[in-house]
Design a protein around this motif. Sequence first.
Motif, PDB file in Angstrom:
ATOM      1  N   UNK A 259       0.259  -1.713  -0.331  1.00  0.00           N
ATOM      2  CA  UNK A 259       0.327   0.273  -0.071  1.00  0.00           C
ATOM      3  C   UNK A 259       0.550   0.944   0.309  1.00  0.00           C
ATOM      4  N   UNK A 261       0.776   5.489   0.837  1.00  0.00           N
ATOM      5  CA  UNK A 261      -0.310   6.405   2.395  1.00  0.00           C
ATOM      6  C   UNK A 261      -0.948   6.835   1.504  1.00  0.00           C
ATOM      7  N   UNK A 262      -1.019   7.322   0.220  1.00  0.00           N
ATOM      8  CA  UNK A 262      -2.462   8.145  -0.351  1.00  0.00           C
ATOM      9  C   UNK A 262      -1.533   9.656  -0.049  1.00  0.00           C
ATOM     10  N   UNK A 411      -3.609  -5.183   3.579  1.00  0.00           N
ATOM     11  CA  UNK A 411      -2.341  -3.856   4.762  1.00  0.00           C
ATOM     12  C   UNK A 411      -3.116  -3.506   6.180  1.00  0.00           C
ATOM     13  N   UNK A 412      -4.330  -3.835   5.983  1.00  0.00           N
ATOM     14  CA  UNK A 412      -4.661  -3.438   7.455  1.00  0.00           C
ATOM     15  C   UNK A 412      -5.684  -4.610   8.073  1.00  0.00           C
TER      16      UNK A 412
ATOM     17  N   UNK B  80       1.911   0.638   8.191  1.00  0.00           N
ATOM     18  CA  UNK B  80       0.412   0.536   8.781  1.00  0.00           C
ATOM     19  C   UNK B  80      -0.192   0.396  10.280  1.00  0.00           C
ATOM     20  N   UNK B  83      -4.726   4.583   9.826  1.00  0.00           N
ATOM     21  CA  UNK B  83      -5.863   4.380   8.137  1.00  0.00           C
ATOM     22  C   UNK B  83      -5.000   5.561   7.838  1.00  0.00           C
ATOM     23  N   UNK B  84      -5.079   5.671   6.185  1.00  0.00           N
ATOM     24  CA  UNK B  84      -4.455   6.393   6.038  1.00  0.00           C
ATOM     25  C   UNK B  84      -6.002   7.348   5.558  1.00  0.00           C
ATOM     26  N   UNK B 128      -0.771  10.574   5.722  1.00  0.00           N
ATOM     27  CA  UNK B 128      -0.230  11.192   4.663  1.00  0.00           C
ATOM     28  C   UNK B 128       0.433  12.590   4.771  1.00  0.00           C
ATOM     29  N   UNK B 135       3.682  10.411  12.674  1.00  0.00           N
ATOM     30  CA  UNK B 135       2.228   9.042  12.178  1.00  0.00           C
ATOM     31  C   UNK B 135       2.551   8.859  13.267  1.00  0.00           C
TER      32      UNK B 135
END
Lengths: 509, 228
Positions: A259, A261-262, A411-412, B80, B83-84, B128, B135
Motif C-alpha cells: 500500500x 500512504x495516499x 495491509x489493514x 500500516x 488508516x490513511x 499522509x 505518524x
Amino acid sequence: MAARLQLGHLVAAALAAAILGTLAAVAWFAGGLGALSEWDWRAVRFTLWQAALSASLSAALAIPVARALARRRFRGRGLLVTLLGAPFILPVIVAIMGLIAVFGRNGVVNEAMRAMGLPEIGIYGWQGVILAHVFFNLPLSVRLILQGWQAIPAERFRLAASLDFAPRDVARHLERPMLRATLPGVWLSVFLVCLTSFTVALALGGGPRATTVELAIYQAFRFDFDLGRAATLGLVQIALCVAALLAARAIALPAGFGAGMDSAMPIPAPRGWPLVVDALVITFAAGFLLWPMVSVITTGLPRIPALPPEVWDAAWRSVIMAVISALLSVGACLALALTIAQGRARWVEVAGMLPLIASPLVLGTGLFILLRGAVSPQQMALPVTVAVNAAMALPFGLRALIPAAQALRADYERLAMSLDLRGWARLRHLTLPRLRRPLGFAAGLAAALSMGDLGVITLFASDQPTLPLKLYQLMNSYRMADAAAASVLLMALSFGLFWLFDRGGRLEP
Amino acid sequence: MSLEFRDILIRQGDFALRADLTVPPGRHAVIGASGSGKSTLLSLIGGYLAPERGQVVWQGRDITAMAPGKRPVSTLFQSHNLFPHLTVAQNVGMGLRPDLRLDRAQSMAVEAVLDRVGLAGTGARRPGDLSGGQQSRVALARVLLRARPLLLLDEPFAALGPALKADMLALLAEVAGDATVLMVTHDPADARTFAPTTLLIEDGLVHPPRPTGPLLDNPPPGLRAYLG
C-alpha cells in the motif's frame, strides 16, 4: 480465527445455484452435436477467430495509451479518463450508428479513401465486427491497465527515482510485473466479451462469414423456433467460454504490491521523445473514440424534443431497471470480493466468475425453458433482463474489486482486528472508504451495461420495451430521425448513470 | 500480572517455533536472527495466528482462542499502524470505539492524548500529511488511549532516525506505564536502554527472559554471530 459463514458464501451459493440450474435446463433440452449444421460450425470458428483478434488488438493498443495517461497531467485528462469508459458503456446499438457514420459507405473515412483513389473499407462483415469490438474494448482495456498503473504505490516510483532507475529499469521492476499481473485478465475480459458478442454481429455481421454463436442462438430461437438447436448452440457457447477460462487460469500471475500512504505524488514523466509519443497516442485514441459519438450527437440532439411519449416511457423503465441491476450487482460483488480476498474458499471465486461461462442469450434460453410453464414471456422479460444484466456485470466488477480487497486485507486486516473493528463499523470506516474507487467503477459499469443492453430482452417479444429495444424497433421500422434522437437520449442516460456512480467513487470524502 | 506460554508449538511450513515460559511484568526486548520467529511470537500473542498446540495465558486466563480485538493487547506493527483515509483524531478515537461514535468526554480524551504525545491541533489532518515521527506519535497516542496491559512492538520505529527513535522510546516508556511490553528489535542499544530483560529466540525456541546487559555482553554463539 475460524472461517465463519459469511454473506459472500451465501451470495456465491445463490449465484451458482441460479446459473448452474439454468445451464442444466439448457443441457437437458439440447440435442446432440449432430443437430448442428455446417453453418453452425462456421459460426463457432468465426466466433473464436474474431474474439482472439479483437482481444489482442485491444490489449496491445491499450498499453501505450494507459502509460501516457498514467504519467501525464494535462487539461481535460480527468474528462478523458471518464470518457474512456464511454464506448464500453455506450449502448452497442448507438455506437454502431456512430461507427457507420464515420466508417460507413458515406462516412468521412471512406470519402477520404475515395478522394485519394484508395479502395473503400466495408463496415459490414468481419471488418466491421472487429472494428466495433476494438472500439468498445480498447477503452475498457486502457482503464483496467491504468488502474494497475495507479495501484503501483507512488513510493515505489520514488524509490526507483532514488535508485536512479532508467526508464528501462522502471519498466522491468515496476511496470512489467504490473502488466504481467493485469494483461491476462484484460485480454480474457475482452476475449470473453467478444466471444459472446451479439448486438454487433446482429447489426454489422450476419451471413455465413460473420455470424457468432450468440447470434446463431437468437436466430434458432426467434426465426426457426427450434429450442433444441438453440440449446445445443448454447452448450457450444458454454464450452467455448469454459475452455477460454481454463486456458486463462494458467496465465494469470498476481503481483504483490503493497500500500501507499495516499500521497499525491505523480508518476515520473520523461520529457523529449516520450512526451511527443504520449501526446500523439492520446490524441489518436481520443479521436478514434470521440468522433463516432460526436457524429451521433450532432444528428440526434436537435430531434429529442420531438420524441414520442412511448420512447420516454421506455427510457424511464430502463433507468429503474438499470439502477436495480447495478445495486444488485455491486452488492453481490462486494460480498464476493471480501470473501475471495481471504483466499480460503476457492469455490466462491469460481461462483463469481460463473457468469462468464453463461452468455446472456444462453441464460435467457435456459430461463425461458425453466419458466415457460409458470410465467408468460411477457411477464418474464423485464425481471429476467434485470437479473441477467446484474449477473453479467459481476465478473467486470470483481476484476476491479478483488485486487483492491486483497490489498485491503494484506495491509489493514491485522490493524482492524487489533482494534476490534467489525461489522457495520468496519464496512463504514474501513471497507467502503478504501474500496470506494473500484466500487464506484463497478456500480457505474453495471448500471450502464444494464441501461444499454440489447441482448436477452430480444428473445422475449415485449409490449414493455426497454429503451434499447425501443430504439431497435424504431430502426427496424425506418423511423431514422426518431432513432437518432433516441440514440442520444439512451447514450446520455447510460453515460449519466456511469458518471454518477464512478464519480461518486472518485470524490475525496 | 504475567504472560505464560504453555507448551506452545507453531508450525508454518518447514518453520517451527516452541515456547514454554513465563514472562513477568516489565519491559522485555525480543532478540533473534532474521527469520528466527520474533514477529511470529508477537502474532501469536496478538491473536493473528493460532498455535498447533499449547496455550497463551494472561493472568491465569487462557486467551489462545480469543479474538485479537478482545485481547488485553495493543500492537504497534512494522507498518500500516494508521488508516490513511481517516483523520488523525479518527485513527486515535478508533482505539476507544471502532464505530467512532465518540461522546464529548471521549472526544476530549482523544484531544488530551494527542496533546500528551505533542500533536495538539493535528486532529483534523490525515496521516499522509504528517512526518514519519508524527505518524508514530499518532499510533502511540492510540496505545495510550486504549490502555491495554500488554503492549507489543514489532520494530515500529525501525524506519526512524536515531534521535527520533530515542525520542520515541522515551515517549514509549512514558506511555507504557506499568504495562507489560514486548519489543522486537534488531538494535542491541535499544534493548539496553529500553528493556531490563530480553527474550532470546534461537533454533526455533523462545528462551525465558534474562537480564539484557549480561546477555548482550556475553552472548551465546548464535546471537554473537547475528550481532557481529
